[in-house]
Design an enzyme around this catalytic site. Structure first.
Site, short mmCIF file in Angstrom:
data_model
loop_
_atom_site.label_atom_id
_atom_site.label_comp_id
_atom_site.label_asym_id
_atom_site.label_seq_id
_atom_site.Cartn_x
_atom_site.Cartn_y
_atom_site.Cartn_z
CG ASP A 184 -9.53 -6.75 -22.31
OD1 ASP A 184 -8.90 -7.83 -22.35
OD2 ASP A 184 -10.35 -6.41 -23.18
CG HIS A 200 -2.25 0.64 0.96
ND1 HIS A 200 -2.39 1.83 0.28
CD2 HIS A 200 -3.52 0.26 1.30
CE1 HIS A 200 -3.67 2.16 0.21
NE2 HIS A 200 -4.38 1.21 0.82
#
Length: 418
Positions: free
Chosen positions: A362, A155
């Site tokens: 994608d 993070h």
């Protein structure tokens, strides 16, 4: 049949071209000690062709512009600050194969039919303790042609929007786009740096025993009904996140049975890119941590006994205070550091995964049919708001927030929503 995953190779994906050798400073938010942990997520894709090799090559090219992801976190001996040393060491990358199809394991819908640790890179204890590699990935190919990405991201490097931006870049390269949609912006010095921000302090107070995990789905109809009720009552709209948070907060508060005057809290990170539009390009590109913690407080009596619409209103009112609270923090106008979280049993941390962009990535064979986030620290009472596997509609709530003695009541209260 016993479902298993075999790791074929482990190595580092390095930038395809030479990249700058430098030490980059982190923002005041990046440097918060509590963010130095691994965020785990699984991304399930229905089809692919030589997916691991394709993603590996695309990542190498994407790292030319996103070269900080190939760096390592260090503690600067001169000022003691955490920084990022960019020397092109690379992203840890594991190639693996499964002995089954995704259909066999229900596209990793819950409950998981494969141990979750098998889906992620196997890490040495040194890596787990140091957490100095910003990103680590395992791509597992299944017999049906589908594949699963098990992702570790630290993070400190980026928030969810930033990590999703990096994955989108890999996907665009994999699909052969002539250039990236967004130009990555490091720009950590653009963010405010309050001089009285405390990056470390005394250890957090932790009074939680072992917390039970469960996953509960909210139907699209139940969420829509609460949204409609809220609009009719207030004339304003609320989000799926608002509705889900309100229900979890109320269910947990009722299940635990706090005294009516006991303060109860929820905390979540709110994106602040729109509040920095004059210094962070509004078209996007900045991928560092860019959020501010919102803490919502009330009493157990109010949260337990109010109409759910009124609990949503409490959440919305706290969100409306974000611009003012952030503006004060940016100039150092605060006494207590809002980024220092508490882990007492009357506090719940909520993470929103519904609008980060992971569901739109994608790599050339379509978007994922399932994205699974996992809880963080074992002692942290939390709920993760996510989406259901395609084609289902609604919200999936992953929780790690009540002790065993309160678990059955919590599940019963949550089940009332559908």
């Amino acid at each position: 049949m016993v479902f298993s995953i075999t790791r074929k190779s482990t190595g580092f994906v390095t930038p395809a071209e030479p990249t700058p050798t430098e030490i980059l400073p982190l923002s005041a938010i990046d440097r918060i000690e509590g963010l130095r942990y691994l965020v785990r997520s699984v991304h399930v894709f229905k089809s692919g062709v030589r997916a691991a090799e394709t993603i590996k090559q695309a990542m190498s090219k994407a790292l030319v512009t996103y070269y900080p992801f190939a760096g390592r976190f260090i503690n600067d001996p001169e000022d003691g600050e955490v920084k990022l040393a960019c020397r092109g060491q690379g992203v840890l990358f594991v190639e693996a194969v499964a002995n089954c199809s995704l259909e066999d394991v229900r596209f990793l819908d819950y409950p998981l039919m494969i141990p979750q640790d098998d889906i992620f890179p196997e890490l040495s204890q040194d890596i787990i303790e140091s957490v100095d590699i910003p990103s680590m990935m395992q791509v597992t190919e299944f017999t049906c042609g589908g594949f699963v990405i098990g992702l570790f991201s630290v993070h400190t490097m980026a928030d969810g929007l930033g990590v999703a931006q990096f994955l989108h870049a890999i996907g665009e390269v994999a699909r052969g786009l002539p250039k990236l949609t967004l130009n990555p912006i490091w720009g950590r010095d653009l963010l405010p740096n309050p001089t009285n921000l405390r990056h470390s302090g005394p250890p957090p107070v932790i009074d939680n025993d072992k917390l039970e995990c469960t996953t509960i789905d909210f139907s699209a109809d139940s969420i829509l009904k609460l949204k409609t009720d809220f609009f009719h009552s207030t004339g304003k709209h609320c989000s799926t996140f608002d509705a889900s948070v309100a229900k979890v907060w109320q269910s947990r508060t009722r299940a635990i049975g706090f005294e009516l005057d006991e303060p109860v809290h929820i905390c979540f990170f709110a994106n602040i890119r729109h509040l920095l539009s004059k210094i962070v390009p509004p078209e996007g590109g900045y991928y560092g941590n860019c959020f501010y913690p919102i803490t919502v407080s009330s009493t157990a009596g109010i949260v337990s006994e109010s109409n759910l619409v009124d609990v949503v209103r409490i959440v919305k009112d706290a969100k409306n205070d974000l611009p003012k609270a952030f503006a004060k923090w940016a100039i150092g106008d605060f006494k207590e550091d809002p980024f220092q979280l508490t882990f007492r049993y009357n506090s719940l941390f909520v993470s929103d995964w519904t609008r980060l962009g992971f569901r739109e990535v994608d790599y050339g064979w379509g978007k994922p049919v399932n994205v699974i986030p996992f809880p963080y620290y074992e002692f942290m009472a939390m709920a993760v708001i996510g989406t259901l596997p395609v084609p289902k509609q609604g919200a999936r709530i992953m929780t790690q927030c009540v002790e065993k003695k309160h678990f059955d009541t919590f599940q019963h209260e949550m089940g009332k929503f559908n």
